[in-house]
Enzyme design. Structure first.
Site, mmCIF file in Angstrom:
data_model
loop_
_atom_site.group_PDB
_atom_site.id
_atom_site.type_symbol
_atom_site.label_atom_id
_atom_site.label_comp_id
_atom_site.label_asym_id
_atom_site.label_seq_id
_atom_site.Cartn_x
_atom_site.Cartn_y
_atom_site.Cartn_z
ATOM 1 N N HIS A 1 48.030 35.746 15.094
ATOM 2 C CA HIS A 1 48.164 34.424 14.481
ATOM 3 C C HIS A 1 47.699 34.530 13.034
ATOM 4 O O HIS A 1 46.502 34.682 12.779
ATOM 5 C CB HIS A 1 47.325 33.399 15.240
ATOM 6 N N HIS B 1 53.347 32.686 26.640
ATOM 7 C CA HIS B 1 51.929 32.381 26.810
ATOM 8 C C HIS B 1 51.842 31.676 28.165
ATOM 9 O O HIS B 1 52.103 30.483 28.256
ATOM 10 C CB HIS B 1 51.500 31.460 25.649
ATOM 11 N N ASP C 1 45.997 39.266 20.024
ATOM 12 C CA ASP C 1 45.903 37.798 19.954
ATOM 13 C C ASP C 1 44.937 37.406 18.826
ATOM 14 O O ASP C 1 44.143 36.479 18.972
ATOM 15 C CB ASP C 1 45.469 37.203 21.297
ATOM 16 N N GLY D 1 39.807 31.238 20.436
ATOM 17 C CA GLY D 1 40.367 32.413 19.764
ATOM 18 C C GLY D 1 39.350 33.222 18.993
ATOM 19 O O GLY D 1 38.339 32.700 18.516
HETATM 20 ZN ZN LIG Z 1 48.227 33.679 20.888
#
Ligand SMILES: [Zn+2]
Length: 383
Positions: free
Chosen positions: A25, A154, A253, A272
């Protein structure tokens, strides 16, 4: 695991093909305070990566040719790092779940990804969400199958969605890639599906093979991600899945956040963690030094298989002067220091962890794009 030899010795270091990350990301456009495409690409170069797949949950969402080309342009600007930033298209407009994107148009867009793989995007994903509408999901699977694009899902809730996706892959012919597998039951289902010939692939992330939910108690928000860290049984099942080929690759990720997003009680904090600059040393230390995998197996999981899944040309011969490779120091123990990260994100549970496997140099297309000694904050510590 069926993977050829992919390493040569070079002085005190080992040379392996540069890595490919199917799941990052980079927060631009929309949240440049968390990460820009340029800072993300610098982090990727420092982690030993030659290419990354950027997920579409930016603002605006990557749901049109216009946004795709704007993101691609930022990726080319960031190409001083040499890292190819490839974008995945969203499944639905604005990731709102009610209208499909124009996937065919994005697939022919003249991006860097198109040059490298023949496709305008590296895949299609609603990352961060699961597209629940069964009619839309079936239709996007059929479109991805027609175009020959990987559909990256996902899966949440994980086990039920994987069950659905296996059936969809069998029914529609889509190549479905399950993102961040974290549970033993998921590994079991995927192992069975692959044995039955389903076109499914999957990834797990370094944190699921290095940590369990215990880490959340110690580290709070910096060990909070989605799906959450699970049990020791799950962790060991993931390692077994890596060993027997059920799990195809390791993706980070990489999810940078500014410090404020991780402050306060963990239940309120953003999900995250960053991963690009810790992935290899964490995996090498846990999996290879831990005795579960060989270095070749790990290189296969981080460099060879992920490239195959998105149709990226192989890294080339390690002796090829125009090649892309990483020099690794496998012998010197060092402590991960988040303050040396090229990423804007410092949200990591691995700060202070003693590891082996420092990336000393990343070479992409015969150009040194990262060298450990170039970073004044990096000091080698012999033990
Ligand atoms: Zn992700």
């Amino acid at each position: 695991m069926n993977c050829d030899q992919h390493m040569t010795n070079e002085g005190a270091f080992v040379r392996v093909p540069a890595f490919v990350d199917l799941h990052v990301h980079f927060r631009e456009p929309g949240f440049p305070e968390k990460e820009t495409i340029a800072s993300g690409a610098r982090a990727a170069a420092a982690g030993g990566y030659r290419a990354v797949c950027m997920m579409p949950n930016t603002r605006p969402v990557i749901d049109s040719v216009e946004t795709l080309l704007a993101v691609d342009w930022l990726g080319r600007e960031a190409n001083v790092t040499g890292v190819s930033v490839l974008a995945a298209a969203a499944m639905t407009m604005g990731q709102a779940g009610d209208r499909l994107t124009g996937l065919a148009a994005m697939d022919v867009a003249g991006t860097r990804c198109k040059t490298l793989t023949g496709h305008g995007v590296c895949g299609v994903s609603e990352d961060g969400k699961t597209l629940e509408n069964p009619y839309l999901m079936e239709e996007i699977c059929r479109q991805a199958a027609r175009l020959g694009l990987a559909l990256m899902d996902h899966a949440e809730p994980e086990v039920e969605t994987i069950r659905r996706d296996i059936a969809l892959a069998q029914r529609t012919g889509a190549r479905i890639h399950i993102q961040h597998v974290s549970l033993a039951e998921s590994v079991r289902l995927l192992r069975e599906a692959k044995a039955a010939g389903a076109l499914v692939t999957c990834e797990t992330a370094p944190h699921y093979i290095a940590l369990t939910s215990e880490a959340l108690r110690e580290m709070g928000a910096n060990a909070k991600m989605n799906p959450p860290l699970a049990s020791e049984d799950d962790r060991l099942a993931l390692i077994e899945g890596l060993r027997d080929g059920t799990i195809d690759c390791i993706a980070t990720d990489h999810a940078p956040h500014e410090a404020a997003a991780k402050e306060g009680p963990a239940w309120q904090a953003a999900n995250g963690i960053v991963g690009l600059e810790t992935a290899f040393p964490v995996c090498y230390t846990v999996l290879v030094r831990g005795g579960y995998l060989t270095l070749d197996d790990l290189v296969c999981l981080m460099a060879i298989r992920p490239a195959e899944i998105i149709g990226l040309p192989p890294p080339g011969d390690l002796e090829d002067p125009a090649g892309s490779y990483v020099l690794l120091d496998l012998e010197t123990e060092y402590e991960i220091d988040k303050n040396t990260f090229r990423s804007k994100g410092r949200n990591t549970p691995f700060h202070g962890m003693s590891v082996y496997g420092r990336v000393m140099q990343t070479v992409i297309d015969n150009r040194v794009v990262y060298a450990a000694t170039m970073n004044p904050a990096t000091t080698l510590r012999s033990t």
